[in-house]
Scaffold this active site. Structure first.
Site, PDB file in Angstrom:
ATOM      1  N   LEU A   1      26.202  30.086   7.391  1.00 27.45           N
ATOM      2  CA  LEU A   1      26.199  30.227   5.958  1.00 27.45           C
ATOM      3  C   LEU A   1      27.540  30.695   5.415  1.00 27.45           C
ATOM      4  CD1 LEU A   1      22.848  32.390   5.582  1.00 27.45           C
ATOM      5  CD2 LEU A   1      23.218  29.754   5.375  1.00 27.45           C
ATOM      6  N   SER A   2      28.610  31.291   6.168  1.00 26.68           N
ATOM      7  CA  SER A   2      29.777  31.676   5.545  1.00 26.68           C
ATOM      8  C   SER A   2      30.576  31.984   6.830  1.00 26.68           C
ATOM      9  CB  SER A   2      29.495  33.195   5.060  1.00 26.68           C
ATOM     10  OG  SER A   2      30.842  33.340   4.267  1.00 26.68           O
ATOM     11  N   SER A   3      32.061  31.771   6.516  1.00 29.75           N
ATOM     12  CA  SER A   3      32.948  31.895   7.818  1.00 29.75           C
ATOM     13  C   SER A   3      34.313  32.274   7.053  1.00 29.75           C
ATOM     14  CB  SER A   3      33.009  30.741   8.631  1.00 29.75           C
ATOM     15  OG  SER A   3      33.518  29.551   7.845  1.00 29.75           O
TER      16      SER A   3
END
Length: 338
Positions: free
Chosen positions: A107-109
């Site tokens: 979902l996010s990095s």
């Protein structure tokens, strides 16, 4: 350079890293040297000072690495000193770090630092520029911008309130206070406009019209698109044009906008040689055209034009529509974007 003067520890507000052994400082210095060797900020060497000053580990108090059977979580509060050291060293590797994973989906990095450096250099900011970042992530990129330009010139937006809240905490811990907004990045942040530069750290299906409307004429928009990075010059609130950089780039999709084309190869590739199917530049062409060009026609074009590199492609945005093109926006090869 605009922005704050570093404190004695390299932070803008004089805070010290929670790193009495100096491991973070030495790891950060090694990362800066690695980015230097890559040539990422050759176009704007001032970014070297910024990356040397902003502590990445404060923005990734935990992250995930691929392990047998799934993902392994590394975090800075692990009771084992050896595990804490692995976390800290990993925070300064030149690699993307997964920071939010749900049901196996990323979902996010935190993006690869050398790619971030290249994007920031290609953004071509000047002292006093107002910058909008689409995709707050961990807050690290916003901190780099705030260090260079000052807090009040930087705005970052993300759709997920959990992401914006954690980004705000990370920024506060590092001593930076840009505007962090929860909202749909495809709509921009009209209350903070106009902007001189817009940079996206997530991939839209096409350039949202709101970005042009909120960017000053002559401003610059840098965004992932397909599996590349396109740099657009804004002509007016309804017209922008520019070329791709000659580098691959893979980002999570922009949530809230139109669906992003799947970068995987389409199913029917009969008659196309395996070397083309496995070639990154052919895959880029298929992803960019989003199924609007038959794979066999795409292969014929790709062969005829000598396997064109990404920087031969460009994008024109006019009003609500946009199109990709090869070599010349008025030439024979052009395809509508979603």
């Amino acid at each position: 350079m605009g922005g704050r003067a570093p404190g004695e520890d390299g932070h803008g507000d004089g805070r010290r890293d929670p790193d009495p052994g100096g491991l973070a400082a030495s790891a950060r210095a090694a990362l800066v040297r690695e980015i230097e060797r890559s040539g990422a900020w050759a176009g704007d060497p001032v970014w070297r000072e910024v990356f040397a000053a902003v502590p990445r580990h404060l923005f990734v108090p935990y992250y995930y690495v691929v392990a047998a059977g799934g993902h392994e979580r590394r975090w800075g509060e692990h009771p084992d000193p050896a595990a804490r050291e692995r976390w800290l060293r990993g925070a300064y590797e030149d690699t993307p770090l997964a920071t939010r994973v749900r049901d196996g989906e990323l979902l996010s990095s935190s993006s690869q630092p050398s790619l971030m450096a290249l994007m920031l250099a290609e953004l071509k900011v000047r002292d006093g520029d107002r910058v909008l970042e689409i995709g707050a992530g961990t807050g690290y990129n916003a901190a780099l911008l705030a260090h260079r330009l000052d807090d009040d010139l930087v705005t970052t937006v993300d759709l997920d309130p959990e992401i914006t809240e954690s980004a705000r905490r990370h920024l506060d811990a590092a001593g930076y206070h840009p505007a962090v907004v929860t909202g749909d990045g495809a709509r921009g942040v009209p209350g903070r406009a106009p902007f001189d530069r817009i940079i996206a750290t997530c991939a839209p299906a096409a350039v949202p019209p709101a970005w042009l409307a909120q960017c000053r004429p002559g401003g610059r928009i840098l965004t992932p698109l397909a599996t590349g990075l396109v740099a657009l010059t804004v002509r007016d609130p309804a017209h922008a044009e520019g070329r791709f950089l000659d580098t691959p780039a893979y980002f999570v999709p922009l949530r809230g906008g139109a669906p992003v084309p799947d970068p995987q190869m389409p199913g029917d590739l009969g008659g196309i040689p395996r070397r083309a199917r496995q070639d990154d530049l052919f895959r880029f062409l298929l992803t960019l055209t989003g199924g609007r060009l038959d794979p066999r026609a795409a292969y014929a074009l790709w062969e005829r034009e000598g396997a064109p590199r990404r920087d031969r492609y460009g994008v024109t945005v006019r009003g609500e529509g946009s199109r990709a093109w090869l070599d010349d926006p008025r030439g024979p090869y052009a395809w509508p974007l979603p």
